[in-house]
Scaffold this active site. Structure first.
Site, short mmCIF file in Angstrom:
data_model
loop_
_atom_site.label_atom_id
_atom_site.label_comp_id
_atom_site.label_asym_id
_atom_site.label_seq_id
_atom_site.Cartn_x
_atom_site.Cartn_y
_atom_site.Cartn_z
N LYS A 149 0.86 -1.18 0.00
CA LYS A 149 0.00 0.00 0.00
C LYS A 149 0.90 1.23 0.00
O LYS A 149 1.51 1.58 1.01
CB LYS A 149 -0.91 0.07 1.22
N GLU A 168 9.10 1.42 11.49
CA GLU A 168 10.15 2.44 11.39
C GLU A 168 9.44 3.77 11.41
O GLU A 168 8.75 4.14 10.45
CB GLU A 168 10.98 2.23 10.12
N CYS A 226 12.53 11.24 8.43
CA CYS A 226 12.50 10.76 9.82
C CYS A 226 13.74 11.19 10.59
O CYS A 226 13.70 11.27 11.82
CB CYS A 226 12.38 9.24 9.85
N GLU A 267 7.85 15.99 16.35
CA GLU A 267 8.50 15.90 15.04
C GLU A 267 7.87 16.93 14.11
O GLU A 267 6.68 16.84 13.79
CB GLU A 267 8.33 14.50 14.46
#
Length: 475
Positions: free
Chosen positions: A178, A251, A285, A379
């Protein structure tokens, strides 16, 4: 330039133009132009894909054939480098020069997977090391865990997809992929490449659609044995909770710190922080976000960082001169702008940037940011760095560790004792000495601790996760 590649889903070796939920236009983040009309899949599409993958698993495919297909795919992607790079630039607003780098990395990732597959094999276990084991010959072998469900992010729409697909195929696990809702085109181009390379039907299936429908269906399907997810912690841990009996590997995000010591090449640190903080508009990230600089060098460091930041070219991702373009959509840009405003209201000083036009946020530096400000403790996933000072090196380590995340950390120092202390005390999956944290070699064990995930990626390490050990004894 318009996109003219495949727009249909790829299921059981066939192209499917319309999903369970119809179709939807896909627009470019930078200027809002319509790039394509893509299928919007649902649980029935996922079920068909999983059944096709299960049939492929039962049929099997010899290792030499899998490796031939992977090698052919690597060659084809390299030959179509510009097409892939422009597709990446269009669908996620990654500057074209950076997109070309991603394509090259994807080719490397496939080749690392091929190399690892050639050596991932049987290991002997000396059972006769005990008296009860005498007369027995034993060994372990790795077998495919089963169908792999791969849920990919938007920020590396080719290479992070390849990091899931190539190791799975190398060890004999069919994949149901996906792609991110905003960036399906790179995955569809990849499926086209594998199809042309001779990958049999069912071994790779690409189902477009939302995370709430397609992603959930992939993660919870009873015939998916392994789920690999890259994305936000909230979504990732939600998937793990929804599939408690599966092997779910995550992750996730971070707010990566960079420590610049008094005894360091602080000028080099400032130069590299420009890359680390603003490459692909900070949407990584491991984007450099929180910078802690010794009080004796912080003014010179910030001045150099600010001067280089002002030189960055912001604009159309297809422009060869552009360094920074849009974030993934205007809603995210508005959020980043709001976090900047809140930080300034809380006492932070705006050094550079802070303005927004549509989905484009100008590269921004904030100084003296409170530890509780969202832009410091969460973040940001945008082109923003914060600069705070420290007096004692231990104070800097504590500030870097003051985070829910633990993916990458960077330290610039020429003090060996400080470097060794940082290696021991920083609570991160990777620690980089005299480098920014915005680093990932595709063959390294990559992953984090705390809210940043529960796995290590990289072809060999992913392949170990995607296999089960079978122990064999012969008497």
């Amino acid at each position: 330039m318009a996109y003219d590649g495949p727009t249909a889903m790829y299921i059981d070796g066939e192209w499917v133009a319309r999903g369970e939920n119809g179709t939807a236009p896909l627009t470019a983040p930078f200027d809002g132009r319509t790039l394509a009309v893509v299928p919007v899949g649902g649980s029935t599409d996922v079920d068909r894909a999983v059944r096709a993958a299960g049939a492929a698993l039962r049929s099997g495919l010899p290792l030499h054939r899998r490796l031939e297909v992977l090698e052919a795919a690597a060659v084809a992607i390299g030959a179509r480098r510009e097409e892939f790079a422009r597709t990446i630039a269009l669908e996620c607003a990654k500057p074209i020069r950076t997109a070309r780098v991603e394509v090259g990395r994807a080719v490397d990732t496939i080749r690392f997977s091929v190399a690892a597959a050639r050596t991932l094999g049987v290991e002997s276990v000396p059972l006769d090391a005990t008296a009860g084991g005498a007369g027995r010959t034993t060994f372990t072998k790795r077998v495919p865990i089963g169908v792999v469900g791969a849920i990919a992010p938007f920020n590396f729409p080719l290479n992070l997809v390849v990091h899931k697909v190539a190791p799975a195929l190398a060890v004999g696990c069919p994949v149901v992929l996906k792609p991110a809702t905003q960036t399906p085109l790179s995955s569809l181009l990849l499926a086209q490449v594998f199809h042309a390379a001779g990958l049999p039907a069912g071994w790779l299936n690409v189902v477009c659609g939302s995370g709430s429908q397609v992603g959930h269906a992939v993660a919870t399907h009873p015939d998916v044995a392994y789920v690999t997810f890259t994305g936000s912690p909230q979504v990732g841990w939600g998937i793990a909770a929804a599939a408690p009996k599966k092997k779910v590997r995550l992750e996730l995000g971070s707010n990566a710190p960079l420590i610049v010591d008094r005894e360091s090449d602080w000028a080099a640190a400032a130069d590299q922080a420009v890359f680390g903080g603003y490459v692909q508009a900070g949407q990584s990230c491991v984007s450099t976000q929180r910078i802690f600089v010794h009080e004796d060098v912080v003014d010179a460091f910030t001045e150099r960082l600010a001067a280089a930041t002002r030189e960055l070219v912001v604009g159309d991702p297809l422009d060869e001169a552009v360094d920074v373009s849009a974030v993934i959509n205007e809603g995210e840009a508005v959020r980043v702008e709001k976090w900047i405003t809140e930080a300034v209201a809380g006492g932070a000083r705006l050094v550079v940037g802070g303005d927004r036009s549509g989905a484009v946020v100008s590269p921004t530096i904030l100084r003296d940011v409170d530890r509780t400000a969202k832009i410091q403790c969460q973040e940001v996933f945008g082109p923003v760095v914060t600069v705070n000072t420290f007096t004692d090196f231990g104070e800097a380590i504590a500030a870097a560790n003051d985070s829910d995340f633990g993916l990458n950390a960077g330290v610039f120092t020429t003090n060996l004792q400080h470097a060794l202390r940082a290696i021991d005390e920083l609570e991160f999956g990777s620690v980089y000495i005299n480098d920014v944290p915005t680093v990932r070699a595709d063959q390294q064990p990559y992953g984090g601790v705390k809210e940043s995930g529960n796995t290590r990626e990289g072809p060999r390490f992913a392949m170990e996760e995607m296999t089960e050990l079978k122990f064999v004894t012969m008497r």
